[in-house]
Structure formats: C-alpha cells, structure tokens
Design a protein around this motif. Structure first.
Motif: not given
Length: 120
Positions: A19, A23, A27
């Motif tokens: 995770v 992420t 980004v």
C-alpha cells in the motif's frame, strides 16, 4: 484460532508495504505528469511566440521591400554624365599664340601670360 496482539504478521507487513509503495508510485507518477504538462505548455507557448515574431519580421521585411520599390519608382532619374572636357591640342594652341605674337597682335608679356595659362 488465537490471534496475536502486537506486531503484524508477514502477510500484514507485506500488505502494508504494498500500500505504501503503491501510494508513493501514484504520487510520483502524478507529479511527473504534472511536470511534463507544464513543460509541454511552456514549449508550446515559446513556439507560438517564435512563430508570431517570425511573422512580424516577415511582414516588416515585405513592407521595407515595398517602400524601397515605391521609392525607386518615384525617384528622379539619374543625372546624365557630365560631358568630357574638350581635349586641347597644346602644340596647336602654342603655334597659334606664336603666330599672333609674330603678327604683332600680342606682345611678349601677353604671349607669356597666355602660354602660362595654357600650360597650367
């Protein structure tokens, strides 16, 4: 089954890591896309400005050519070349002066002055 309290198990740790990595990747990709869009927009703006400047320069050059052609059209014709100075046969002129002196029309002072003027 008994559940342990405290540290997560191996599967939980792998899931959390996935995770976090996902992420971070999302980004980072979004930031790269944003930078690329900004760079592309700036490049397109520079190209547009260069094209506008080129068009303005071409228009100014065409106007200058048109003005030059108009000025040439209405300019006064060039002056004809000055006639060449008549060539004087000095020997013949001196002979004429000598003949006038011998005939008594010119005295020696007048002959000398005319000869000096002719030779200068």
């Amino acid at each position: 089954m008994i559940r342990r309290m405290g540290r997560p198990g191996l599967i939980g740790l792998a899931a959390r890591t996935a995770v976090v990595a996902g992420t971070a990747n999302a980004v980072s990709g979004a930031m790269n896309d944003s930078r690329q869009r900004k760079a592309q927009d700036q490049y397109e703006q520079e190209q547009y400005q260069a094209a506008q400047q080129q068009a303005a320069m071409q228009q100014a050059a065409q106007q200058a050519v048109a003005q030059h052609a108009a000025a040439q059209q209405y300019a006064a014709p060039p002056a004809p070349p000055a006639p060449a100075a008549p060539t004087v046969d000095i020997v013949a002129e001196l002979q004429k002066l000598a003949a006038l002196r011998d005939a008594g029309v010119l005295d020696d002072a007048e002959f000398a002055a005319a000869k000096a003027r002719l030779l200068s």
